[in-house]
Design an enzyme around this catalytic site. Structure first.
Site, PDB file in Angstrom:
ATOM      1  N   HIS A 102     -33.106  63.381 -16.925  1.00  0.00           N
ATOM      2  CA  HIS A 102     -32.807  63.169 -18.342  1.00  0.00           C
ATOM      3  C   HIS A 102     -34.041  62.758 -19.118  1.00  0.00           C
ATOM      4  O   HIS A 102     -34.944  62.123 -18.578  1.00  0.00           O
ATOM      5  CB  HIS A 102     -31.679  62.144 -18.534  1.00  0.00           C
ATOM      6  N   HIS A 104     -35.093  60.785 -22.644  1.00  0.00           N
ATOM      7  CA  HIS A 104     -34.650  59.903 -23.728  1.00  0.00           C
ATOM      8  C   HIS A 104     -35.353  60.320 -25.019  1.00  0.00           C
ATOM      9  O   HIS A 104     -36.584  60.437 -25.039  1.00  0.00           O
ATOM     10  CB  HIS A 104     -35.068  58.453 -23.461  1.00  0.00           C
TER      11      HIS A 104
HETATM   12  P1  5GP Z   1     -32.989  55.720 -16.854  1.00  0.00           P
HETATM   13  O1  5GP Z   1     -32.363  56.304 -15.614  1.00  0.00           O
HETATM   14  O2  5GP Z   1     -33.883  56.682 -17.562  1.00  0.00           O
HETATM   15  O3  5GP Z   1     -33.671  54.410 -16.587  1.00  0.00           O
HETATM   16  O4  5GP Z   1     -31.872  55.330 -17.875  1.00  0.00           O
HETATM   17  C1  5GP Z   1     -30.543  55.756 -17.811  1.00  0.00           C
HETATM   18  C2  5GP Z   1     -29.946  55.638 -19.192  1.00  0.00           C
HETATM   19  O5  5GP Z   1     -28.595  56.006 -19.120  1.00  0.00           O
HETATM   20  C3  5GP Z   1     -30.005  54.226 -19.818  1.00  0.00           C
HETATM   21  O6  5GP Z   1     -30.664  54.286 -21.068  1.00  0.00           O
HETATM   22  C4  5GP Z   1     -28.535  53.851 -19.970  1.00  0.00           C
HETATM   23  O7  5GP Z   1     -28.298  53.126 -21.156  1.00  0.00           O
HETATM   24  C5  5GP Z   1     -27.842  55.190 -19.986  1.00  0.00           C
HETATM   25  N1  5GP Z   1     -26.487  55.172 -19.444  1.00  0.00           N
HETATM   26  C6  5GP Z   1     -26.064  54.535 -18.328  1.00  0.00           C
HETATM   27  N2  5GP Z   1     -24.757  54.766 -18.119  1.00  0.00           N
HETATM   28  C7  5GP Z   1     -24.333  55.564 -19.122  1.00  0.00           C
HETATM   29  C8  5GP Z   1     -23.067  56.140 -19.448  1.00  0.00           C
HETATM   30  O8  5GP Z   1     -22.062  55.960 -18.771  1.00  0.00           O
HETATM   31  N3  5GP Z   1     -23.011  56.909 -20.556  1.00  0.00           N
HETATM   32  C9  5GP Z   1     -24.121  57.134 -21.346  1.00  0.00           C
HETATM   33  N4  5GP Z   1     -23.948  57.909 -22.421  1.00  0.00           N
HETATM   34  N5  5GP Z   1     -25.330  56.593 -21.076  1.00  0.00           N
HETATM   35  C10 5GP Z   1     -25.435  55.827 -19.971  1.00  0.00           C
END
Ligand code: 5GP
Length: 137
Positions: A102, A104
């Site tokens: 993903h 951001h």
């Molecule tokens: P990373 O893996 O890049 O550190 O971040 C994962 C991102 O996913 C975080 O910004 C978190 O807020 C978001 N996130 C975690 N769980 C969910 C979810 O159930 N739904 C959504 N829409 N975002 C999520």
């Protein structure tokens, strides 16, 4: 490291848990982050499985970048932003928490810091921010 299809974004792709969608095409989905670090914080993912940038195919990366470009420009307009921060983390040591690739997208304003991570956003505000980006697309 192999792909675990029980990750939260795989569940979103299968429709098992809800999301606030901003944009989708045949290869990618863009939806709002539920813990937004800036108004309009959204995520772009490929619809096909890969953990992160390290195991992604050139096609998955290209499709994601096309959507990032489209949505980021819409977010600039929607939030009258001064810039965009694009973040992407790989494996736990690299800061990744959800193991489906993903990107951001964070709309930014001059002199305004991002909010701390890990705080649930207000769902009504998140939905209205999604509508603003959609209107600008
Ligand atoms: P990373 O893996 O890049 O550190 O971040 C994962 C991102 O996913 C975080 O910004 C978190 O807020 C978001 N996130 C975690 N769980 C969910 C979810 O159930 N739904 C959504 N829409 N975002 C999520």
């Amino acid at each position: 490291m192999s792909y675990d299809d029980q990750n939260i974004f795989a569940k979103i792709l299968r429709g098992e848990i809800p999301n606030v969608t901003v944009y989708e095409d045949a290869e990618t989905l863009c939806f709002m982050d539920i813990m937004p670090r800036a108004d309009g914080h959204c995520l772009v993912i490929p619809k096909t499985p890969c953990r992160n940038m390290l195991d992604a195919s050139p096609e998955q990366l290209a499709a994601c970048m096309k959507t990032v470009n489209k949505v980021a420009n819409a977010a600039m307009t929607a939030f009258n932003a001064d810039g965009i921060t694009l973040q992407q983390f790989n494996e736990a040591a690299g800061g990744q928490e959800v193991f489906h690739l993903h990107f951001h997208i964070l709309p930014r304003h001059e002199g305004v810091a991002t909010r701390p991570p890990g705080k649930m956003g207000d769902m009504d505000a998140i939905k209205s921010h999604a509508e603003a980006i959609k209107a600008a697309l």
